[in-house]
Design a protein around this motif. Structure first.
Motif, PDB file in Angstrom:
ATOM      1  N   THR A 247      -5.720   7.459  27.432  1.00  0.00           N
ATOM      2  CA  THR A 247      -4.861   7.609  26.248  1.00  0.00           C
ATOM      3  C   THR A 247      -4.077   6.327  25.978  1.00  0.00           C
ATOM      4  N   HIS A 248      -3.482   5.773  27.030  1.00  0.00           N
ATOM      5  CA  HIS A 248      -2.691   4.551  26.871  1.00  0.00           C
ATOM      6  C   HIS A 248      -3.561   3.376  26.421  1.00  0.00           C
ATOM      7  N   LEU A 249      -4.715   3.183  27.063  1.00  0.00           N
ATOM      8  CA  LEU A 249      -5.587   2.052  26.714  1.00  0.00           C
ATOM      9  C   LEU A 249      -6.085   2.173  25.272  1.00  0.00           C
ATOM     10  N   GLU A 250      -6.388   3.391  24.868  1.00  0.00           N
ATOM     11  CA  GLU A 250      -6.840   3.616  23.489  1.00  0.00           C
ATOM     12  C   GLU A 250      -5.731   3.270  22.495  1.00  0.00           C
ATOM     13  N   GLU A 251      -4.505   3.629  22.828  1.00  0.00           N
ATOM     14  CA  GLU A 251      -3.371   3.310  21.961  1.00  0.00           C
ATOM     15  C   GLU A 251      -3.141   1.799  21.855  1.00  0.00           C
ATOM     16  N   GLU A 252      -3.545   1.058  22.883  1.00  0.00           N
ATOM     17  CA  GLU A 252      -3.392  -0.391  22.877  1.00  0.00           C
ATOM     18  C   GLU A 252      -4.566  -1.109  22.219  1.00  0.00           C
ATOM     19  N   GLY A 253      -5.510  -0.347  21.673  1.00  0.00           N
ATOM     20  CA  GLY A 253      -6.604  -0.951  20.920  1.00  0.00           C
ATOM     21  C   GLY A 253      -7.912  -1.084  21.667  1.00  0.00           C
ATOM     22  N   PHE A 254      -7.980  -0.579  22.900  1.00  0.00           N
ATOM     23  CA  PHE A 254      -9.230  -0.613  23.662  1.00  0.00           C
ATOM     24  C   PHE A 254     -10.200   0.448  23.152  1.00  0.00           C
ATOM     25  N   THR A 255     -11.480   0.195  23.359  1.00  0.00           N
ATOM     26  CA  THR A 255     -12.518   1.192  23.099  1.00  0.00           C
ATOM     27  C   THR A 255     -12.914   1.824  24.422  1.00  0.00           C
ATOM     28  N   ILE A 256     -12.816   3.131  24.515  1.00  0.00           N
ATOM     29  CA  ILE A 256     -13.172   3.840  25.744  1.00  0.00           C
ATOM     30  C   ILE A 256     -14.692   3.963  25.793  1.00  0.00           C
ATOM     31  N   THR A 257     -15.302   3.353  26.816  1.00  0.00           N
ATOM     32  CA  THR A 257     -16.759   3.398  26.946  1.00  0.00           C
ATOM     33  C   THR A 257     -17.227   4.511  27.872  1.00  0.00           C
ATOM     34  N   SER A 258     -16.388   4.915  28.809  1.00  0.00           N
ATOM     35  CA  SER A 258     -16.698   6.083  29.644  1.00  0.00           C
ATOM     36  C   SER A 258     -15.391   6.641  30.191  1.00  0.00           C
ATOM     37  N   SER A 259     -15.383   7.962  30.384  1.00  0.00           N
ATOM     38  CA  SER A 259     -14.147   8.596  30.847  1.00  0.00           C
ATOM     39  C   SER A 259     -14.470   9.893  31.562  1.00  0.00           C
ATOM     40  N   SER A 260     -13.768  10.120  32.678  1.00  0.00           N
ATOM     41  CA  SER A 260     -13.893  11.374  33.420  1.00  0.00           C
ATOM     42  C   SER A 260     -12.513  11.732  33.959  1.00  0.00           C
TER      43      SER A 260
END
Length: 248
Positions: free
Chosen positions: A210-223
């Protein structure tokens, strides 16, 4: 007539004794009900209150860690009253940074207050609450930020605070002390305008995502235990800070 009066007096005396026994029994029963049902509820409310108020203590820990890691204050100590909870250190989480052929992998370490299934966690600058596996809250952000420089180029600042100490815990009530001592700091700046990939392995991975996405990152994988995020065309500043911790 005298015999009848005596019988009446005896009956009155017996009635008073029986009445006293009944009232006394009701009082004992009421106390038993209160103890059986009311005390656990009171204890539960007290433990919940202590858990929720511990959030503020972890904000203080966050501030002290920042002072020790970034400002290199020699030593900071935070005291907490934890009642039936446990304050523990563990080193299960890590972060990996991949940037233009360079890989940096660091253990993060964490401080966590544990009460039944609930946790308040300090991990690499962030404060998290975990009520159960599916219910997590990011209370205060980790030290990973994206900004735009005066030149117009994107810059990501990654502040890593690695905690080292004994894999120890302390609990059972009373006042607990957490000591934080600066060990080392290293700053690396890379201006390659390349792709930055961050991988965080942690039981709090969904909140990191959530935090990384808010900082403009693209989530490539998540578990539930790992998140990988990317940002293209960016420069990066990496601050690696080691803090020694001790719980007494």
């Amino acid at each position: 007539m005298i015999r009848e009066n005596k019988i009446t007096e005896d009956e009155n005396a017996v009635s008073e004794v029986v009445g006293f026994i009944l009232i006394f029994g009701m009082v004992i029963l009421a106390i038993g009900i209160i103890y059986a049902f009311g005390y656990p509820m009171l204890q539960s409310n007290m433990e919940t209150s202590v858990f929720e108020s511990s959030e503020q203590s972890f904000i203080v820990i966050q501030s002290n860690m920042k002072a020790v890691a970034f400002e290199q204050s020699p030593v900071k100590t935070t005291k907490m009253k934890i009642q039936t909870a446990t304050l523990a250190y563990s080193n299960e989480s890590f972060i990996q940074i991949d940037y233009n052929g360079t890989t940096i992998k660091k253990a993060l370490g964490r401080i966590e207050l544990i009460q039944d299934e609930k946790k308040i966690v300090y991990e690499s600058g962030g404060v998290f609450k975990r009520y159960d596996r599916d219910s997590q809250v990011l209370v205060s952000n980790p030290h990973i930020f994206s900004t735009v420089a005066a030149s117009g180029e994107n810059v990501v600042s990654v502040g890593i605070i690695s905690l080292y100490g004994n894999a120890a815990s302390s609990g059972g009530g009373g006042i607990i002390s957490l000591s934080m001592e600066h060990n080392t700091s290293q700053l690396t700046q890379m201006n390659d305008n390349a792709t930055l990939t961050l991988t965080v392995n942690s039981s709090l991975a969904p909140r990191w995502a959530t935090h990384l996405e808010e900082e403009g990152f693209t989530i490539t994988s998540s578990s539930d235990t790992e998140v990988t995020a990317q940002m293209t065309n960016t420069n990066v500043i990496i601050g690696e800070h080691v803090v020694d911790v001790e719980i007494t």
